[in-house]
Write a protein that holds these residues in place. Structure first.
Motif, mmCIF file in Angstrom:
data_model
loop_
_atom_site.group_PDB
_atom_site.id
_atom_site.type_symbol
_atom_site.label_atom_id
_atom_site.label_comp_id
_atom_site.label_asym_id
_atom_site.label_seq_id
_atom_site.Cartn_x
_atom_site.Cartn_y
_atom_site.Cartn_z
ATOM 1 N N ALA A 226 -124.435 -26.179 -7.274
ATOM 2 C CA ALA A 226 -124.803 -24.859 -6.568
ATOM 3 C C ALA A 226 -124.247 -24.944 -5.315
ATOM 4 C CB ALA A 226 -126.116 -24.784 -6.861
ATOM 5 N N ASN A 227 -124.244 -23.499 -4.785
ATOM 6 C CA ASN A 227 -124.007 -23.329 -3.412
ATOM 7 C C ASN A 227 -125.043 -23.965 -2.561
ATOM 8 O OD1 ASN A 227 -122.001 -21.629 -4.355
ATOM 9 N ND2 ASN A 227 -123.173 -19.591 -4.127
ATOM 10 N N GLY A 228 -124.452 -24.346 -1.357
ATOM 11 C CA GLY A 228 -125.460 -25.071 -0.487
ATOM 12 C C GLY A 228 -125.816 -24.201 0.686
ATOM 13 N N THR A 229 -125.739 -24.653 1.751
ATOM 14 C CA THR A 229 -126.362 -24.070 2.896
ATOM 15 C C THR A 229 -125.021 -24.213 4.240
ATOM 16 O OG1 THR A 229 -127.196 -25.977 3.994
ATOM 17 C CG2 THR A 229 -128.860 -24.220 2.783
ATOM 18 N N ASP A 230 -125.013 -23.164 5.118
ATOM 19 C CA ASP A 230 -123.807 -23.172 5.844
ATOM 20 C C ASP A 230 -123.651 -24.354 6.506
ATOM 21 O OD1 ASP A 230 -121.624 -21.885 6.863
ATOM 22 O OD2 ASP A 230 -122.509 -21.368 8.627
ATOM 23 N N GLY A 231 -122.473 -25.038 6.365
ATOM 24 C CA GLY A 231 -122.106 -26.237 7.126
ATOM 25 C C GLY A 231 -122.633 -27.726 6.533
ATOM 26 N N GLN A 232 -123.377 -27.638 5.268
ATOM 27 C CA GLN A 232 -123.712 -28.626 4.389
ATOM 28 C C GLN A 232 -122.747 -29.598 3.958
ATOM 29 O OE1 GLN A 232 -126.209 -27.661 1.302
ATOM 30 N NE2 GLN A 232 -126.285 -29.592 0.483
ATOM 31 N N LEU A 233 -122.854 -30.708 3.887
ATOM 32 C CA LEU A 233 -121.737 -31.926 3.457
ATOM 33 C C LEU A 233 -122.312 -32.237 2.048
ATOM 34 C CD1 LEU A 233 -120.907 -33.761 6.679
ATOM 35 C CD2 LEU A 233 -119.801 -31.884 5.661
ATOM 36 N N LYS A 234 -121.346 -32.594 1.257
ATOM 37 C CA LYS A 234 -121.823 -33.334 -0.070
ATOM 38 C C LYS A 234 -120.731 -34.310 -0.406
ATOM 39 C CE LYS A 234 -124.289 -34.069 -3.594
ATOM 40 N NZ LYS A 234 -125.554 -34.478 -3.412
ATOM 41 N N THR A 235 -121.081 -35.380 -0.793
ATOM 42 C CA THR A 235 -120.127 -36.510 -1.320
ATOM 43 C C THR A 235 -120.560 -36.697 -2.650
ATOM 44 O OG1 THR A 235 -119.718 -37.341 0.864
ATOM 45 C CG2 THR A 235 -119.097 -38.887 -0.924
ATOM 46 N N ILE A 236 -119.624 -36.691 -3.786
ATOM 47 C CA ILE A 236 -119.982 -37.118 -5.117
ATOM 48 C C ILE A 236 -119.025 -38.263 -5.432
ATOM 49 C CG2 ILE A 236 -119.679 -36.096 -7.406
ATOM 50 C CD1 ILE A 236 -119.813 -33.202 -6.034
ATOM 51 N N VAL A 237 -119.753 -39.468 -6.081
ATOM 52 C CA VAL A 237 -118.721 -40.549 -6.138
ATOM 53 C C VAL A 237 -119.172 -40.893 -7.941
ATOM 54 C CG1 VAL A 237 -118.619 -42.784 -5.656
ATOM 55 C CG2 VAL A 237 -119.466 -41.198 -4.057
ATOM 56 N N THR B 89 -111.871 -39.599 -13.528
ATOM 57 C CA THR B 89 -111.389 -40.456 -14.430
ATOM 58 C C THR B 89 -111.842 -41.955 -14.425
ATOM 59 O OG1 THR B 89 -109.414 -40.523 -14.007
ATOM 60 C CG2 THR B 89 -109.995 -38.676 -15.275
ATOM 61 N N ALA B 90 -112.261 -42.210 -13.174
ATOM 62 C CA ALA B 90 -112.387 -43.636 -12.830
ATOM 63 C C ALA B 90 -113.572 -44.054 -12.023
ATOM 64 C CB ALA B 90 -111.137 -44.512 -12.474
ATOM 65 N N ALA B 91 -114.046 -45.339 -12.031
ATOM 66 C CA ALA B 91 -115.020 -45.496 -10.941
ATOM 67 C C ALA B 91 -114.276 -45.831 -9.777
ATOM 68 C CB ALA B 91 -115.581 -47.024 -11.402
ATOM 69 N N GLY B 92 -115.238 -45.318 -8.616
ATOM 70 C CA GLY B 92 -114.618 -45.508 -7.279
ATOM 71 C C GLY B 92 -113.925 -44.069 -6.741
ATOM 72 N N GLN B 93 -113.724 -43.156 -7.670
ATOM 73 C CA GLN B 93 -113.372 -41.806 -7.308
ATOM 74 C C GLN B 93 -114.106 -41.059 -6.504
ATOM 75 O OE1 GLN B 93 -111.714 -40.260 -10.925
ATOM 76 N NE2 GLN B 93 -109.700 -41.338 -10.466
ATOM 77 N N THR B 94 -113.882 -40.692 -5.295
ATOM 78 C CA THR B 94 -114.758 -39.912 -4.478
ATOM 79 C C THR B 94 -114.437 -38.503 -4.061
ATOM 80 O OG1 THR B 94 -115.433 -41.930 -3.582
ATOM 81 C CG2 THR B 94 -116.091 -40.385 -2.033
ATOM 82 N N LEU B 95 -115.251 -37.754 -3.623
ATOM 83 C CA LEU B 95 -114.777 -36.245 -3.334
ATOM 84 C C LEU B 95 -116.138 -36.063 -2.291
ATOM 85 C CD1 LEU B 95 -113.427 -33.544 -3.728
ATOM 86 C CD2 LEU B 95 -115.402 -33.084 -5.390
ATOM 87 N N THR B 96 -115.454 -35.455 -1.025
ATOM 88 C CA THR B 96 -116.401 -34.953 -0.110
ATOM 89 C C THR B 96 -116.197 -33.632 0.174
ATOM 90 O OG1 THR B 96 -116.635 -37.080 1.008
ATOM 91 C CG2 THR B 96 -117.221 -35.258 2.223
ATOM 92 N N LEU B 97 -117.157 -32.688 0.149
ATOM 93 C CA LEU B 97 -116.981 -31.354 0.648
ATOM 94 C C LEU B 97 -117.711 -30.910 1.467
ATOM 95 C CD1 LEU B 97 -117.756 -30.384 -3.479
ATOM 96 C CD2 LEU B 97 -115.553 -30.274 -2.229
ATOM 97 N N GLN B 98 -117.819 -29.642 2.130
ATOM 98 C CA GLN B 98 -118.452 -28.676 3.162
ATOM 99 C C GLN B 98 -118.559 -27.333 2.597
ATOM 100 O OE1 GLN B 98 -117.238 -29.080 6.990
ATOM 101 N NE2 GLN B 98 -119.299 -28.470 7.668
ATOM 102 N N TYR B 99 -119.928 -27.004 2.699
ATOM 103 C CA TYR B 99 -120.116 -25.606 2.194
ATOM 104 C C TYR B 99 -120.080 -24.494 3.368
ATOM 105 C CZ TYR B 99 -122.105 -21.687 -0.156
ATOM 106 O OH TYR B 99 -122.359 -20.541 -0.640
ATOM 107 N N PHE B 100 -119.501 -23.385 3.284
ATOM 108 C CA PHE B 100 -119.591 -22.249 4.147
ATOM 109 C C PHE B 100 -120.041 -21.179 3.412
ATOM 110 C CE2 PHE B 100 -116.482 -25.106 5.804
ATOM 111 C CZ PHE B 100 -116.810 -25.404 6.872
ATOM 112 N N THR B 101 -120.946 -20.358 3.816
ATOM 113 C CA THR B 101 -121.459 -18.954 3.304
ATOM 114 C C THR B 101 -120.553 -17.966 3.078
ATOM 115 O OG1 THR B 101 -122.436 -18.413 5.532
ATOM 116 C CG2 THR B 101 -123.674 -19.468 3.947
ATOM 117 N N THR B 102 -119.259 -17.996 4.098
ATOM 118 C CA THR B 102 -118.510 -16.894 4.026
ATOM 119 C C THR B 102 -117.314 -17.500 2.925
ATOM 120 O OG1 THR B 102 -117.095 -18.122 5.773
ATOM 121 C CG2 THR B 102 -118.669 -16.349 6.337
#
Length: 90
Positions: A26-37, A63-76
């Protein structure tokens, strides 16, 4: 396999890949960070993360263990990829 929703209340969310998974964010809040592993693989396949609002991509495949994604949310503009290790943005 069943889909899952990544929570937006914690900084990091880990999941075990167990075949073909559909993951939403879902959408986050402005400036929020999220890491998915991807923490483990219990069944070969692809977990596809699809944010509600993404900027510069539409989904990310794990597709494999150890894969990582880091995101930041911007309301714009929505979620923006800050870093990716092993996963495949599309």
């Amino acid at each position: 396999n069943a889909g899952a929703a990544v929570n937006v209340t914690t900084l990091t969310t880990g999941f075990a890949l167990n075949g073909v998974n559909a993951i939403t964010l879902a959408n986050g809040t402005d400036g929020q960070l999220k890491t998915i592993v991807c923490t483990a693989v219990t069944g070969a396949g692809t977990a596809t993360l699809t944010p509600t609002t993404a900027n510069g991509f539409t989904s990310v495949a794990f597709t494999a263990a150890g894969q990582t994604l880091t995101l930041q949310y911007f309301t714009t503009g929505g979620w923006v990829i800050l870093s990716v290790r092993g996963a495949t943005p599309a």
